[in-house]
Design an enzyme around this catalytic site. Structure first.
Site, mmCIF file in Angstrom:
data_model
loop_
_atom_site.group_PDB
_atom_site.id
_atom_site.type_symbol
_atom_site.label_atom_id
_atom_site.label_comp_id
_atom_site.label_asym_id
_atom_site.label_seq_id
_atom_site.Cartn_x
_atom_site.Cartn_y
_atom_site.Cartn_z
ATOM 1 N N ARG A 62 56.709 -0.135 33.335
ATOM 2 C CA ARG A 62 58.057 0.425 33.452
ATOM 3 C C ARG A 62 59.173 -0.495 32.954
ATOM 4 N NH1 ARG A 62 54.831 2.234 37.302
ATOM 5 N NH2 ARG A 62 54.833 4.469 37.691
ATOM 6 N N HIS A 113 55.214 3.439 30.120
ATOM 7 C CA HIS A 113 54.184 3.452 29.072
ATOM 8 C C HIS A 113 54.683 3.940 27.711
ATOM 9 C CE1 HIS A 113 51.572 2.150 32.119
ATOM 10 N NE2 HIS A 113 51.160 3.301 32.583
ATOM 11 N N HIS A 156 44.757 1.565 28.940
ATOM 12 C CA HIS A 156 44.846 2.243 30.232
ATOM 13 C C HIS A 156 43.521 2.900 30.634
ATOM 14 C CE1 HIS A 156 46.771 4.043 33.635
ATOM 15 N NE2 HIS A 156 47.992 3.775 33.212
ATOM 16 N N ASP A 216 49.512 -0.345 43.118
ATOM 17 C CA ASP A 216 50.048 -0.030 41.783
ATOM 18 C C ASP A 216 51.001 -1.181 41.462
ATOM 19 O OD1 ASP A 216 50.854 1.076 39.437
ATOM 20 O OD2 ASP A 216 51.535 2.983 40.280
ATOM 21 N N GLU A 275 45.123 -3.171 34.056
ATOM 22 C CA GLU A 275 45.845 -3.224 32.780
ATOM 23 C C GLU A 275 46.414 -4.623 32.581
ATOM 24 O OE1 GLU A 275 48.631 0.344 33.142
ATOM 25 O OE2 GLU A 275 47.349 0.440 34.901
HETATM 26 C C1 GLA Z 1 50.236 2.846 35.567
HETATM 27 C C2 GLA Z 1 51.389 2.887 36.470
HETATM 28 C C3 GLA Z 1 51.161 3.899 37.527
HETATM 29 C C4 GLA Z 1 50.867 5.241 36.949
HETATM 30 C C5 GLA Z 1 49.733 5.148 36.009
HETATM 31 C C6 GLA Z 1 49.506 6.438 35.293
HETATM 32 O O1 GLA Z 1 49.179 2.203 36.110
HETATM 33 O O2 GLA Z 1 51.722 1.644 37.019
HETATM 34 O O3 GLA Z 1 52.273 3.984 38.359
HETATM 35 O O4 GLA Z 1 51.989 5.716 36.294
HETATM 36 O O5 GLA Z 1 49.955 4.135 35.064
HETATM 37 O O6 GLA Z 1 49.524 7.557 36.121
#
Ligand code: GLA
Length: 391
Positions: free
Chosen positions: A123, A148, A219, A291, A356
């Protein structure tokens, strides 16, 4: 060089792929796809990936090594479609989520399965950043933020494929100046290599003609119990990170680095992902689970950044990277509502995880984070390895 059966399939497919770009109705493609299916058991049918998108030919490429480990990649978004590795009984197991046909990859709100992410992984707050005092506005595609790359990030772009050998595929893409709001023409090269020690190496390179920002990643959604298995909360995870970057409710880092000690984010010693995921914790609440970006103790391709283990298949995945961060995402947004996963699977809540490798989210707005600025005459270069074994 000895011409193996697999080599023949790859070479035949490469030839037919090239030929079929000018002869779209070539019927030989189906028979080649069938050969690949037989050769690799559950590699998706390449005919279902043969489509023209944005005026460019899309196809499916299969890399194989001498252990029968294989990876299928489409040049649409540079996506990993299947990854077949042996379990502890020698049985091939597909460890990544994906679809049987290109059509499913193109649906709206598709969760980036296996995709190359760019220009900026994760982000950027409100889609805004500045370089040398000049402000830029990116697509805002995730609540108030950019995620992304934006509405048409690299995950949905058609890369130009070049099969280098039976175990190496090179993908290139030139992103136009201003695409998605990012400055500069960005020329990107991603090379996938499957080595004989069952490692999938991803080498990223990029150059620009104007100062810009870059943060490329992949991803892939992994489930080492096998794609389509119910959960990853029983997978064991170890992350070589003493700190992570806590986030606000929109998943933008606060700018602080928090010690993992005595928090659910302590993966210094291997533990089941489900151990602490249900705990009352503000950060877990913000992420709806894990996350978060982990600050790796060492950004070094020879040091293990993270290890995942399945107690069901015995499959082990070691992650190595030159990147300073690792986004551990526990599949919290997967809903399982549609059954269009490979072989009709419904990929449910927390049925896969992503690791990631990356620079930290929102780095362009956090001067204390490692820089993601790329200038003309510099080359962005970074490598990540996902290495598989079984115990
Ligand atoms: C990344 C983001 C998550 C989500 C996924 C896709 O990992 O950090 O918040 O958006 O991608 O769904």
């Amino acid at each position: 060089m000895r011409l193996t059966k697999n080599h023949f399939y790859i070479t035949a497919w490469a030839l037919i792929f090239n030929f079929s770009c000018s002869q779209p109705s070539n019927t030989n493609v189906t028979s080649t796809a069938d050969s690949l299916k037989i050769a690799a058991v559950v590699v998706p049918d390449s005919a279902a990936f043969k489509l023209t998108v944005d005026g460019k030919q899309v196809g499916l490429f299969v890399l194989k090594n001498k252990n029968n480990t294989s990876v299928a990649i489409t040049n649409y978004g540079g996506r990993l479609v299947s990854l077949l590795v042996p379990d502890n009984k020698g049985k091939l197991t597909d460890v990544i989520l994906g679809y049987d046909s290109l059509k499913s990859y193109q649906k709206p709100k598709e969760p980036y399965f296996g995709a190359i992410i760019g220009r900026y992984g994760n982000r950027i707050a409100k889609g805004k950043f500045s370089i040398d005092g000049k402000a830029y506005q990116l697509d805002v595609n995730d609540g108030v933020n950019t995620l992304h790359g934006g509405f048409k990030g690299f995950y949905s772009r058609v890369f130009t494929p070049k099969q280098i050998s039976a175990n190496e595929l090179q993908l290139t893409y030139t992103s136009a100046d201003g695409e998605g709001g990012y400055p500069g023409h960005l020329s990107v090269k991603v090379t996938y290599t499957l080595t004989d020690d069952n490692a999938l190496k991803i080498a990223y390179e990029a150059t620009t003609d104007k100062p810009t920002i870059v943060n490329l990643t992949n991803h892939a959604y992994f489930n080492l119990n096998g794609a389509g298995s119910k959960t990853i909360t029983d997978n064991l995870l170890q992350i070589n990170a003493d700190r992570f970057t806590p986030v606000d409710t929109t998943l933008i880092p606060t700018g602080k680095l928090q010690n993992v000690k005595s928090t659910p984010f302590d993966f210094i010693t291997s533990k089941a992902i489900g151990t602490d995921i249900g705990k009352a914790d503000e950060q877990l609440k913000n992420g709806k689970g894990y996350d978060h970006n982990f600050v790796l103790n060492k950004a070094d391709i020879k040091t293990i950044a993270a290890t995942v283990k399945s107690t069901v298949t015995g499959i082990v995945m070691d992650v190595y990277t030159q990147e300073p961060g690792l986004q551990f995402y526990s599949g919290n947004f997967l809903t399982g509502e549609s059954h269009d996963g490979k072989h009709g699977a419904a990929y449910g809540y927390r049925s896969a995880l992503c690791l990631e490798t990356q620079h930290f989210p929102d780095s362009p707005n956090e001067p204390s984070f490692p820089s993601t600025l790329l200038k003309p005459n510099q080359t962005y270069k970074t490598t990540t390895i996902y290495k598989f074994s079984a115990k």
